[in-house]
Design a protein around this motif. Structure first.
Motif, PDB file in Angstrom:
ATOM      1  N   TYR A   1      -4.750   0.020  10.059  1.00 30.79           N
ATOM      2  CA  TYR A   1      -3.664   0.441   9.170  1.00 30.79           C
ATOM      3  C   TYR A   1      -4.205   1.198   7.958  1.00 30.79           C
ATOM      4  O   TYR A   1      -3.651   2.235   7.555  1.00 30.79           O
ATOM      5  CB  TYR A   1      -2.873  -0.783   8.726  1.00 30.79           C
ATOM      6  N   ALA A   2      -5.293   0.704   7.365  1.00 28.37           N
ATOM      7  CA  ALA A   2      -5.873   1.376   6.195  1.00 28.37           C
ATOM      8  C   ALA A   2      -6.392   2.758   6.569  1.00 28.37           C
ATOM      9  O   ALA A   2      -6.218   3.723   5.813  1.00 28.37           O
ATOM     10  CB  ALA A   2      -7.000   0.525   5.618  1.00 28.37           C
ATOM     11  N   ALA A   3      -7.038   2.874   7.726  1.00 32.52           N
ATOM     12  CA  ALA A   3      -7.528   4.174   8.174  1.00 32.52           C
ATOM     13  C   ALA A   3      -6.366   5.135   8.417  1.00 32.52           C
ATOM     14  O   ALA A   3      -6.447   6.331   8.108  1.00 32.52           O
ATOM     15  CB  ALA A   3      -8.358   4.002   9.444  1.00 32.52           C
ATOM     16  N   PHE A   4      -5.277   4.619   8.989  1.00 27.10           N
ATOM     17  CA  PHE A   4      -4.085   5.440   9.220  1.00 27.10           C
ATOM     18  C   PHE A   4      -3.527   5.978   7.911  1.00 27.10           C
ATOM     19  O   PHE A   4      -3.216   7.170   7.786  1.00 27.10           O
ATOM     20  CB  PHE A   4      -3.032   4.603   9.960  1.00 27.10           C
ATOM     21  N   LEU A   5      -3.398   5.114   6.898  1.00 29.27           N
ATOM     22  CA  LEU A   5      -2.870   5.559   5.608  1.00 29.27           C
ATOM     23  C   LEU A   5      -3.733   6.662   5.012  1.00 29.27           C
ATOM     24  O   LEU A   5      -3.220   7.669   4.496  1.00 29.27           O
ATOM     25  CB  LEU A   5      -2.784   4.376   4.638  1.00 29.27           C
ATOM     26  N   LEU A   6      -5.050   6.492   5.089  1.00 32.04           N
ATOM     27  CA  LEU A   6      -5.956   7.492   4.518  1.00 32.04           C
ATOM     28  C   LEU A   6      -5.889   8.807   5.291  1.00 32.04           C
ATOM     29  O   LEU A   6      -5.670   9.875   4.709  1.00 32.04           O
ATOM     30  CB  LEU A   6      -7.385   6.961   4.510  1.00 32.04           C
TER      31      LEU A   6
ATOM     32  N   ALA B   1       0.828  -1.211   0.000  1.00 32.47           N
ATOM     33  CA  ALA B   1       0.000   0.000   0.000  1.00 32.47           C
ATOM     34  C   ALA B   1       0.860   1.257   0.000  1.00 32.47           C
ATOM     35  O   ALA B   1       0.574   2.232  -0.711  1.00 32.47           O
ATOM     36  CB  ALA B   1      -0.927  -0.007   1.210  1.00 32.47           C
ATOM     37  N   VAL B   2       1.938   1.251   0.795  1.00 28.43           N
ATOM     38  CA  VAL B   2       2.821   2.411   0.882  1.00 28.43           C
ATOM     39  C   VAL B   2       3.593   2.586  -0.423  1.00 28.43           C
ATOM     40  O   VAL B   2       3.684   3.687  -0.969  1.00 28.43           O
ATOM     41  CB  VAL B   2       3.790   2.266   2.070  1.00 28.43           C
TER      42      VAL B   2
END
Length: 466
Positions: free
Chosen positions: A291-296, A157-158
């Motif tokens: 983790y997905a919420a953090f990335l967004l 993702a990163v």
């Protein structure tokens, strides 16, 4: 008694071959994960070039995720029927052809359609990765393979955000956004050749059936749930979205009823009875959602609140991704008696780092100021994700590897969707009335709470698998 069969260990003469096999299937997984995020930074260029509408852009991004999540368990069953090699190479070929079509798309509608086909190809390919790991490795080798699997999921993702920014900014030969899709083509062809050479040519189990009743109820149920979660915020959470999510409940109930009566259920009940599987899967769901919420939230804050470019925002995630990779690749070196404490400690560290996001990033002047919280989040989740994957599969019979892989893959994907739709939406809602750092502070506390919930499930999983 619960069956505890394991795959035979690789013979010394085939160690190099199994290593290349693992690299091949993990590269396929990496491509599938990459394509979830690589498109995000290309959205402005796609809008300008194709004249895409707002809803069209949402579907270009979300069409892949929707098809991927909806068909993962079906892809796992097809792997059992056709054999891992046929399913993986078939999914990879479909994914690669769809990537080429996306890169050559001449309009909004065709790009949306090809993105959905891309997601379907990924759904056939990805479940075979865990199946290959479960069947081809045992003991320490399996733990190492699962660690690499975890690192690929987190890093993809990163890397997608960084690579997407690089390709769009480069504007190779005036192609603008198209290389974010076309980059998959040469890699996909190379992996297809490698997979045909390295993967065992098993015929699969033709006695297994697809369970069409299960497919025709589970797929619509996931669709009814995922579509409003993905599109709801941008459309102001319309009534149809709430109706759709409510309708998913009875459809899931019908699916469960049909599964109990099916001679070849899509999700065999025995999987859910394997010690540790359900709580480990719940912990994985909470971790991936966090983790997905953090990335967004962090991406939106850095670009919207701090004025970072897409490239700078992507680079800011590298320390955390590196920490995740380093820890997830080495957790197995820790003595087994400390694994439970390591997992819980990692999630507590991640929760604390997430809670500190707002105060830290509110005063950040450059990407490297964010390294400390990123390192805590990455290292903390890295200490938990791999062990939970191992806990989920520890007692799983090898004969059920395909279904277990599909179920865990769907859990991780739905975790990401739900995390973005709930905690990610919290940030988007708060930032309308608060400065970005204040919105991120509250969102960080919510993400920290989700990490602690993951710790509770991890504790239960550890107790069940001893």
């Amino acid at each position: 008694m619960t069956a505890t069969l394991t795959a035979p260990a690789a013979r010394p003469g085939t160690t190099a071959r199994t290593g290349w096999l693992l690299a091949t299937v993990l590269a396929g997984l990496f491509m599938a994960i990459l394509d979830v995020s690589i498109v995000n930074v290309a959205v402005p260029a796609i809008r300008t070039d194709l004249g895409a509408s707002g809803s069209g852009l949402q579907l270009i991004i979300a069409g892949y995720t929707i098809a991927y999540a909806m068909l993962l368990i079906t892809g796992a069953r097809l792997g059992d029927i056709l054999g891992s090699r046929r399913a993986f190479t078939g999914g990879l070929a479909l994914f690669t052809l769809a990537s080429l079509a996306c890169g050559l798309a001449g309009g909004e509608a065709s790009l949306i359609a090809f993105r959905i086909v891309q997601g379907a190809g990924a759904a056939l390919m990805v479940p075979q990765v865990l199946g290959v790991i479960q069947r081809s490795f045992e003991g320490a080798a399996r733990a190492k393979a699962l660690s690499l699997y975890s690192a690929v999921i987190a890093g993809g993702a990163v890397v997608g955000q960084v690579v997407g920014g690089v390709l769009v900014s480069a504007d190779l030969f005036g192609t603008g956004w198209r290389p974010v899709f076309l980059v998959n083509v040469p890699l996909g062809v190379a992996l297809l050749v490698a997979a045909l050479k390295l993967m065992p040519a098993g015929a699969g189990n033709r006695d297994r059936r697809l369970d069409l009743a299960g497919v025709l109820t589970l797929s619509p149920a996931v669709l009814l749930l995922v579509v409003p979660l993905v599109l709801g915020h941008e459309n102001g959470w319309p009534v149809w979205g709430w109706v759709s999510m409510a309708a998913a409940v009875p459809v899931l109930g019908l699916f469960a009823l049909l599964q109990r009566r099916s001679a070849a259920p899509l999700v065999p009940g025995r999987l859910l009875r394997v010690p540790g599987f359900v709580p480990a899967a719940a912990s994985i769901f909470a971790q991936t959602g966090t983790y997905a919420a953090f990335l967004l939230a962090q991406t939106l804050h850095l670009q919207g609140g701090r004025g970072f470019t897409a490239m700078m925002a992507g680079v800011a995630f590298i320390p955390g991704a590196a920490a995740f990779a380093a820890v997830s690749l080495n957790w197995r070196r820790v003595p087994a008696r400390w694994h439970a404490a390591m997992t819980l400690g990692g999630l507590v560290v991640a929760a604390g780092s997430l809670a500190a996001l707002g105060p830290v990033t509110g005063h950040a002047t450059a990407w490297y100021d964010l390294a400390l919280t990123g390192l805590g989040i990455g290292a903390g989740l890295g200490a938990a994700f791999g062990p939970m994957m191992a806990a989920a599969l520890r007692n799983m019979p090898v004969t059920d590897a395909g279904e277990a892989a599909g179920l865990l893959a769907m859990v991780t994907q739905l975790g990401q969707v739900v995390g973005v739709a709930t905690i990610g939406t919290l940030y988007l809602t708060l930032v309308r009335t608060h400065v970005s750092s204040e919105a991120l502070t509250t969102t960080g506390l919510a993400m920290g709470g989700a990490a602690l919930l993951a710790a509770v499930f991890a504790l239960r999983a550890r107790g069940r698998t001893r």
